[in-house]
Write a protein that holds these residues in place. Sequence first.
Motif, PDB file in Angstrom:
ATOM      1  N   LEU A 132     -22.096 -41.467 -29.172  1.00 60.64           N
ATOM      2  CA  LEU A 132     -22.505 -40.977 -30.481  1.00 60.64           C
ATOM      3  C   LEU A 132     -24.010 -40.724 -30.509  1.00 60.64           C
ATOM      4  O   LEU A 132     -24.792 -41.568 -30.085  1.00 60.64           O
ATOM      5  CB  LEU A 132     -22.162 -42.002 -31.562  1.00 60.64           C
ATOM      6  CG  LEU A 132     -20.685 -42.318 -31.733  1.00 60.64           C
ATOM      7  CD1 LEU A 132     -20.502 -43.448 -32.729  1.00 60.64           C
ATOM      8  CD2 LEU A 132     -19.936 -41.080 -32.186  1.00 60.64           C
ATOM      9  N   PRO A 133     -24.402 -39.568 -31.039  1.00 58.74           N
ATOM     10  CA  PRO A 133     -25.838 -39.313 -31.168  1.00 58.74           C
ATOM     11  C   PRO A 133     -26.393 -40.082 -32.367  1.00 58.74           C
ATOM     12  O   PRO A 133     -25.700 -40.269 -33.359  1.00 58.74           O
ATOM     13  CB  PRO A 133     -25.896 -37.804 -31.414  1.00 58.74           C
ATOM     14  CG  PRO A 133     -24.593 -37.484 -32.069  1.00 58.74           C
ATOM     15  CD  PRO A 133     -23.589 -38.434 -31.469  1.00 58.74           C
ATOM     16  N   PRO A 134     -27.646 -40.543 -32.282  1.00 60.53           N
ATOM     17  CA  PRO A 134     -28.262 -41.196 -33.441  1.00 60.53           C
ATOM     18  C   PRO A 134     -28.320 -40.217 -34.608  1.00 60.53           C
ATOM     19  O   PRO A 134     -28.471 -39.029 -34.374  1.00 60.53           O
ATOM     20  CB  PRO A 134     -29.667 -41.556 -32.957  1.00 60.53           C
ATOM     21  CG  PRO A 134     -29.584 -41.508 -31.460  1.00 60.53           C
ATOM     22  CD  PRO A 134     -28.503 -40.514 -31.126  1.00 60.53           C
ATOM     23  N   PRO A 135     -28.150 -40.639 -35.813  1.00 63.00           N
ATOM     24  CA  PRO A 135     -28.057 -42.021 -36.294  1.00 63.00           C
ATOM     25  C   PRO A 135     -26.619 -42.521 -36.427  1.00 63.00           C
ATOM     26  O   PRO A 135     -26.382 -43.540 -37.073  1.00 63.00           O
ATOM     27  CB  PRO A 135     -28.719 -41.938 -37.665  1.00 63.00           C
ATOM     28  CG  PRO A 135     -28.282 -40.598 -38.173  1.00 63.00           C
ATOM     29  CD  PRO A 135     -28.284 -39.708 -36.936  1.00 63.00           C
ATOM     30  N   LEU A 136     -25.650 -41.831 -35.833  1.00 63.57           N
ATOM     31  CA  LEU A 136     -24.253 -42.257 -35.940  1.00 63.57           C
ATOM     32  C   LEU A 136     -24.042 -43.567 -35.197  1.00 63.57           C
ATOM     33  O   LEU A 136     -24.685 -43.824 -34.181  1.00 63.57           O
ATOM     34  CB  LEU A 136     -23.320 -41.180 -35.395  1.00 63.57           C
ATOM     35  CG  LEU A 136     -23.390 -39.816 -36.079  1.00 63.57           C
ATOM     36  CD1 LEU A 136     -22.422 -38.844 -35.417  1.00 63.57           C
ATOM     37  CD2 LEU A 136     -23.089 -39.933 -37.560  1.00 63.57           C
ATOM     38  N   ARG A 137     -23.098 -44.398 -35.716  1.00 63.91           N
ATOM     39  CA  ARG A 137     -22.803 -45.684 -35.104  1.00 63.91           C
ATOM     40  C   ARG A 137     -21.293 -45.898 -35.021  1.00 63.91           C
ATOM     41  O   ARG A 137     -20.558 -45.413 -35.873  1.00 63.91           O
ATOM     42  CB  ARG A 137     -23.363 -46.834 -35.938  1.00 63.91           C
ATOM     43  CG  ARG A 137     -24.843 -46.820 -36.099  1.00 63.91           C
ATOM     44  CD  ARG A 137     -25.310 -47.976 -36.973  1.00 63.91           C
ATOM     45  NE  ARG A 137     -24.859 -47.767 -38.346  1.00 63.91           N
ATOM     46  CZ  ARG A 137     -24.620 -48.743 -39.213  1.00 63.91           C
ATOM     47  NH1 ARG A 137     -24.752 -49.990 -38.863  1.00 63.91           N
ATOM     48  NH2 ARG A 137     -24.245 -48.483 -40.443  1.00 63.91           N
ATOM     49  N   LEU A 138     -20.880 -46.630 -34.017  1.00 66.94           N
ATOM     50  CA  LEU A 138     -19.480 -47.018 -33.896  1.00 66.94           C
ATOM     51  C   LEU A 138     -19.264 -48.284 -34.712  1.00 66.94           C
ATOM     52  O   LEU A 138     -20.014 -49.249 -34.585  1.00 66.94           O
ATOM     53  CB  LEU A 138     -19.118 -47.287 -32.434  1.00 66.94           C
ATOM     54  CG  LEU A 138     -17.689 -47.756 -32.171  1.00 66.94           C
ATOM     55  CD1 LEU A 138     -16.699 -46.662 -32.552  1.00 66.94           C
ATOM     56  CD2 LEU A 138     -17.520 -48.152 -30.722  1.00 66.94           C
ATOM     57  N   ARG A 139     -18.263 -48.259 -35.577  1.00 68.11           N
ATOM     58  CA  ARG A 139     -17.904 -49.432 -36.373  1.00 68.11           C
ATOM     59  C   ARG A 139     -16.404 -49.621 -36.259  1.00 68.11           C
ATOM     60  O   ARG A 139     -15.655 -48.664 -36.300  1.00 68.11           O
ATOM     61  CB  ARG A 139     -18.286 -49.225 -37.836  1.00 68.11           C
ATOM     62  CG  ARG A 139     -19.758 -48.963 -37.966  1.00 68.11           C
ATOM     63  CD  ARG A 139     -20.486 -49.573 -39.056  1.00 68.11           C
ATOM     64  NE  ARG A 139     -19.922 -50.757 -39.645  1.00 68.11           N
ATOM     65  CZ  ARG A 139     -20.376 -51.234 -40.776  1.00 68.11           C
ATOM     66  NH1 ARG A 139     -21.341 -50.631 -41.401  1.00 68.11           N
ATOM     67  NH2 ARG A 139     -19.863 -52.316 -41.291  1.00 68.11           N
ATOM     68  N   MET A 140     -16.002 -50.843 -36.118  1.00 71.46           N
ATOM     69  CA  MET A 140     -14.582 -51.162 -36.006  1.00 71.46           C
ATOM     70  C   MET A 140     -14.058 -51.614 -37.363  1.00 71.46           C
ATOM     71  O   MET A 140     -14.745 -52.343 -38.078  1.00 71.46           O
ATOM     72  CB  MET A 140     -14.369 -52.277 -34.982  1.00 71.46           C
ATOM     73  CG  MET A 140     -14.911 -51.942 -33.595  1.00 71.46           C
ATOM     74  SD  MET A 140     -14.042 -50.604 -32.795  1.00 71.46           S
ATOM     75  CE  MET A 140     -12.548 -51.416 -32.346  1.00 71.46           C
ATOM     76  N   ILE A 141     -12.850 -51.207 -37.679  1.00 70.03           N
ATOM     77  CA  ILE A 141     -12.180 -51.678 -38.892  1.00 70.03           C
ATOM     78  C   ILE A 141     -11.468 -52.965 -38.520  1.00 70.03           C
ATOM     79  O   ILE A 141     -10.762 -53.031 -37.514  1.00 70.03           O
ATOM     80  CB  ILE A 141     -11.197 -50.617 -39.420  1.00 70.03           C
ATOM     81  CG1 ILE A 141     -11.983 -49.396 -39.882  1.00 70.03           C
ATOM     82  CG2 ILE A 141     -10.337 -51.190 -40.532  1.00 70.03           C
ATOM     83  CD1 ILE A 141     -11.139 -48.237 -40.286  1.00 70.03           C
ATOM     84  N   GLY A 142     -11.673 -53.992 -39.336  1.00 71.77           N
ATOM     85  CA  GLY A 142     -11.102 -55.304 -39.038  1.00 71.77           C
ATOM     86  C   GLY A 142      -9.585 -55.310 -39.017  1.00 71.77           C
ATOM     87  O   GLY A 142      -8.938 -54.521 -39.697  1.00 71.77           O
ATOM     88  N   GLY A 143      -9.055 -56.214 -38.249  1.00 74.96           N
ATOM     89  CA  GLY A 143      -7.612 -56.370 -38.159  1.00 74.96           C
ATOM     90  C   GLY A 143      -7.078 -57.175 -39.325  1.00 74.96           C
ATOM     91  O   GLY A 143      -7.794 -57.489 -40.275  1.00 74.96           O
ATOM     92  N   GLY A 144      -5.831 -57.511 -39.259  1.00 79.68           N
ATOM     93  CA  GLY A 144      -5.199 -58.289 -40.309  1.00 79.68           C
ATOM     94  C   GLY A 144      -4.080 -57.508 -40.969  1.00 79.68           C
ATOM     95  O   GLY A 144      -3.687 -56.435 -40.524  1.00 79.68           O
ATOM     96  N   ARG A 145      -3.592 -58.051 -42.049  1.00 82.00           N
ATOM     97  CA  ARG A 145      -2.461 -57.464 -42.774  1.00 82.00           C
ATOM     98  C   ARG A 145      -2.961 -56.424 -43.782  1.00 82.00           C
ATOM     99  O   ARG A 145      -3.852 -56.700 -44.581  1.00 82.00           O
ATOM    100  CB  ARG A 145      -1.715 -58.579 -43.490  1.00 82.00           C
ATOM    101  CG  ARG A 145      -0.461 -58.149 -44.176  1.00 82.00           C
ATOM    102  CD  ARG A 145       0.256 -59.365 -44.733  1.00 82.00           C
ATOM    103  NE  ARG A 145       1.408 -58.928 -45.507  1.00 82.00           N
ATOM    104  CZ  ARG A 145       1.883 -59.570 -46.540  1.00 82.00           C
ATOM    105  NH1 ARG A 145       1.346 -60.713 -46.929  1.00 82.00           N
ATOM    106  NH2 ARG A 145       2.918 -59.117 -47.198  1.00 82.00           N
ATOM    107  N   TYR A 146      -2.378 -55.242 -43.731  1.00 79.56           N
ATOM    108  CA  TYR A 146      -2.705 -54.160 -44.652  1.00 79.56           C
ATOM    109  C   TYR A 146      -1.446 -53.658 -45.329  1.00 79.56           C
ATOM    110  O   TYR A 146      -0.387 -53.580 -44.705  1.00 79.56           O
ATOM    111  CB  TYR A 146      -3.327 -52.964 -43.907  1.00 79.56           C
ATOM    112  CG  TYR A 146      -4.754 -53.174 -43.484  1.00 79.56           C
ATOM    113  CD1 TYR A 146      -5.804 -52.662 -44.239  1.00 79.56           C
ATOM    114  CD2 TYR A 146      -5.056 -53.866 -42.322  1.00 79.56           C
ATOM    115  CE1 TYR A 146      -7.118 -52.838 -43.844  1.00 79.56           C
ATOM    116  CE2 TYR A 146      -6.373 -54.048 -41.918  1.00 79.56           C
ATOM    117  CZ  TYR A 146      -7.392 -53.533 -42.688  1.00 79.56           C
ATOM    118  OH  TYR A 146      -8.692 -53.718 -42.305  1.00 79.56           O
ATOM    119  N   VAL A 147      -1.561 -53.313 -46.596  1.00 76.66           N
ATOM    120  CA  VAL A 147      -0.498 -52.611 -47.301  1.00 76.66           C
ATOM    121  C   VAL A 147      -0.856 -51.137 -47.229  1.00 76.66           C
ATOM    122  O   VAL A 147      -2.019 -50.757 -47.375  1.00 76.66           O
ATOM    123  CB  VAL A 147      -0.409 -53.067 -48.772  1.00 76.66           C
ATOM    124  CG1 VAL A 147       0.435 -52.122 -49.587  1.00 76.66           C
ATOM    125  CG2 VAL A 147       0.150 -54.458 -48.847  1.00 76.66           C
TER     126      VAL A 147
END
Length: 103
Positions: free
Chosen positions: A28-43
């Motif tokens: 990813l070129p700056p200023p973009l960032r990699l972010r992870m979506i947390g796990g767990g139970r989703y509806v």
Amino acid sequence: VLPRRPMAMMDKTARFQVGVIMSQTTKLPPPLRLRMIGGGRYVIYRYMGPYQYLTQVWTAVYFGWLPALGLISRGAAAFEWYQDAYRGLPEEARRTILYIPVE
């Protein structure tokens, strides 16, 4: 990714994070960032219709549908996936999937 508090969507100063689905190896070129979506139970709530009604849909889901199912939001950030954003479909046919983290 939406604010952690459901009613924050009504706040004109609320900020949202925009994301795309991509490989973890993508550079990813700056200023973009990699972010992870947390796990767990989703509806998952599937909505079909104009994007202009999404605030009302979120409100109905959080304060009507979840309680009717006996579910409680766990306070983590929710997110939505616009499945047909750039496919030229009529507004009434656009599909959006809402992901709500629940306990």
